[in-house]
Design an enzyme around this catalytic site. Structure first.
Site, PDB file in Angstrom:
ATOM      1  N   LYS A  79      70.561 -57.489  28.821  1.00 49.25           N
ATOM      2  CA  LYS A  79      70.869 -56.622  29.957  1.00 49.25           C
ATOM      3  C   LYS A  79      69.583 -55.962  30.448  1.00 49.25           C
ATOM      4  CE  LYS A  79      74.012 -52.889  31.427  1.00 49.25           C
ATOM      5  NZ  LYS A  79      75.090 -51.956  31.038  1.00 49.25           N
ATOM      6  N   SER A 159      79.423 -51.724  33.850  1.00 44.61           N
ATOM      7  CA  SER A 159      78.158 -52.079  34.450  1.00 44.61           C
ATOM      8  C   SER A 159      77.524 -53.344  33.879  1.00 44.61           C
ATOM      9  CB  SER A 159      77.169 -50.923  34.279  1.00 44.61           C
ATOM     10  OG  SER A 159      76.825 -50.742  32.920  1.00 44.61           O
ATOM     11  N   SER A 183      81.363 -49.692  29.951  1.00 42.41           N
ATOM     12  CA  SER A 183      80.530 -50.752  30.549  1.00 42.41           C
ATOM     13  C   SER A 183      80.327 -51.997  29.696  1.00 42.41           C
ATOM     14  CB  SER A 183      79.160 -50.194  30.923  1.00 42.41           C
ATOM     15  OG  SER A 183      79.247 -49.406  32.079  1.00 42.41           O
TER      16      SER A 183
END
Lengths: 492, 95
Positions: A79, A159, A183
């Site tokens: 990420k 997210s 998330s």
């Protein structure tokens, strides 16, 4: 040879160990899969094929010498929230420009120490603020899943939307992700993947771009419960560089996968039965209860009376901490600087143009609730409500070993569908945010498809430091459901 | 309690986020929507309740007060928008 990209992390590590294929071979397979898919899915914002092949080659050499680590040769996605030395890291915000860290986050350093291979950086909501991956400066991610007979583009959630999409579309064996209000777990549920947020403090926050420091926690998104356990084992560690990092014993979580759940007490919190919840979600939850009952669990109805206050408390605490954390983006030491008439003007223009609309909105809320005269009424009050939420959990955990809930109140929705009303978007996190506020571990595991053919997940919330029970119950649900659906590869 | 356009302008100044005049009203409406929703916390009785600090009892770690890092000027400056002779170059702040 079978398509190497479709393997689980666990099977791929076995294959590497048995020398059925090399790390270079599986890495090449992923690089070519990403090349073919990324223009459709937009999961990766930075691709590092040369670095990946270099790491793969080094891994094959290590393995030949008999020095392979736990993840040696396994290609992973990272990420864009995790700082990676020499590889652009922007948390998908324009304000960081072409920021290229000169240091490595502890979580990723742990992965490389065990031999993992980096394929690139994964798309996300800007500074992890979002539930649909639509706030990224680099454009939204597309969910590899589509509704039956439809071709509308759906959100992978957020997210960690890039992480979830990449894992679901076989563009990496597993991915790192982070969870401030849901998330990791919400995107996992939207994409038919497994995601766990460990107890706050299990994973170091060093080198992780900060959003809300008392809530942020790293964890993996993976293809199976066992894969998630393998990843979490390596990602977590005690770290002197993060003063909130816990110095607690860390069990081998893979040992909880497949351990019988007979005799466990599972709580069903009645407050998670919300108005307007789709029938599919009700059914899924009941199905989960039935599976655990059949496996010998005792089901206990419990109450967490402060559940409804979790989201409003979150939308004070998270923006307040963000407004403090994001004060560092002033265009002086890194990132993009805009011109202005004087210093204040430079700051204000830099931040107005560097931050996207959702980030600006949250920074405004955060600044407001922390401003003179409001601190007690908002921030302090919210932190006290957090204590009440934690006390609710502590009370029920005197009686039960873990809680079972749906992960989200709906399946994946269409991109653009929830733009107009920020609160409707925030409600995505209604079942996940409580674990962040209380600091507890939570795992999402896919168990079925809704009547549109979209995956749905169940969440298991455990006691503090008891990720083991989360893995144990999630693995039972995974086995009982026999969930093995994959999206059909329309992205070519 | 609801915020006014003047409050929003003040908060934007505090947050150092330039807010063009035509965006003030929409931002005021958005913030009021969110703040009104947050108001429901008023229903919770928190008398005698301590603010949450951490889920697992932990105290902040202490270490010797010694220099353990440093001498990384090049790394520190590597991502700066402007540098000169090993310094950050910033707009003039003092007349």
């Amino acid at each position: 040879m079978t398509d190497l990209t479709k393997m689980t992390l666990s099977d791929a590590l076995d294959g590497l160990e048995a020398k059925t294929f090399s790390s270079v071979e599986i890495t090449e397979a992923f690089i070519s899969a990403i090349e073919g898919a990324n223009s459709s899915l937009n999961a990766y914002v930075v691709q590092t094929p040369e670095k990946a092949l270099e790491m793969a080659k080094a891994s094959d050499e290590r393995r030949a010498r008999g020095e392979a680590g736990i993840l040696d040769g396994a290609p992973l996605g990272i990420k864009d929230l995790f700082c990676t030395e020499g590889v652009r890291t922007t948390a998908c915000s324009h304000i960081l420009g072409e920021f290229t860290p000169t240091y490595e986050s502890t979580v990723t350093a742990n992965l490389w120490r065990e031999g993992a291979v980096m394929l690139g950086k994964l798309n996300m909501d800007e500074f992890a603020m979002g539930s649909s991956n639509e706030t990224s400066y680099y454009g939204n991610v597309v969910n590899p899943w589509r509704r039956n007979g439809g071709n509308a583009e759906l959100t992978p959630g957020g997210s960690s939307g890039g992480s979830a999409s990449a894992v679901a579309a076989d563009l990496c064996l597993a991915a790192t992700a982070s969870d401030t209000g849901g998330s990791i777990r919400q995107p996992a549920a939207f994409t038919g993947t497994v995601g766990i947020k460990p107890t706050y403090g299990r994973a170091s926050r060093y080198g992780m771009v900060a959003f809300a420091s008392s809530l942020d926690q790293a964890g993996p998104i993976a293809k199976s419960v066992k894969d998630a356990a393998i990843m979490l084992n390596v990602m977590c560690s005690h770290d002197n560089k993060d003063s909130t990092s816990l110095n607690a014993e860390q069990p081998d979580w893979t040992k909880s996968v497949g351990k019988p759940v007979k005799g466990m007490k599972i709580g069903i919190p009645k407050e998670y039965r919300v108005d307007g919840m789709p029938e599919d979600i009700e059914k899924l939850w009941q199905q989960g209860i039935d599976w655990l009952k059949a496996a010998g669990c005792e089901i206990v109805d419990v109450s967490l009376p402060h559940t409804k206050y979790a989201l409003p408390a979150y939308y004070i605490v998270a923006p307040a901490e963000a407004s403090s954390n994001l004060a560092r983006y002033d265009g002086m030491r890194y990132g993009v600087r805009q011109d202005g008439q004087d210093l204040n003007d430079v700051y204000s223009n830099t931040r107005a143009q560097g931050f996207g609309a959702e980030v600006r909105r949250r920074l405004m809320i955060g600044t407001y609730v922390l401003s003179a005269g409001y601190y007690d009424a908002y921030y302090l009050k919210a932190q006290k409500v957090r204590t009440k939420i934690l006390q609710d959990f502590q009370t029920v955990f005197e009686e039960v070993d873990a809680l079972l809930t749906p992960t989200c109140p709906s399946a994946a929705f269409a991109l653009g569908e929830r733009h107009d009303d920020p609160i409707a978007m925030y409600l995505n996190d209604v079942f996940t945010v409580t674990a962040n506020l209380a600091g507890l571990p939570g795992i999402s595991v896919p168990v079925s498809l809704d009547n549109n053919g979209l995956p749905l997940g169940l969440q298991v919330i455990g006691k503090a430091l008891d990720e083991a029970s989360c893995f144990q119950v999630a693995a039972e649900l995974e086995t009982a459901s026999g969930f093995s659906s994959k999206p059909s590869a329309w992205w070519g | 309690m609801s915020v006014t356009n003047e409050d929003v302008k003040k908060v934007a100044r505090l947050a150092r986020i330039a807010l063009p005049e035509d965006q003030v009203e929409p931002m005021t409406n958005e913030l009021n929507g969110i703040l009104n929703w947050i108001e429901q916390l008023g229903e919770v009785n928190v008398d005698g309740v301590e603010a949450m600090t951490s889920v697992v009892e932990a105290s902040l770690p202490m270490r010797e007060d010694v220099i353990t890092d440093g001498n990384r000027q090049d790394e520190v400056l590597a991502n700066a928008p402007r540098t000169e002779d090993g310094f950050f170059v910033v707009p003039k702040a003092v007349e």
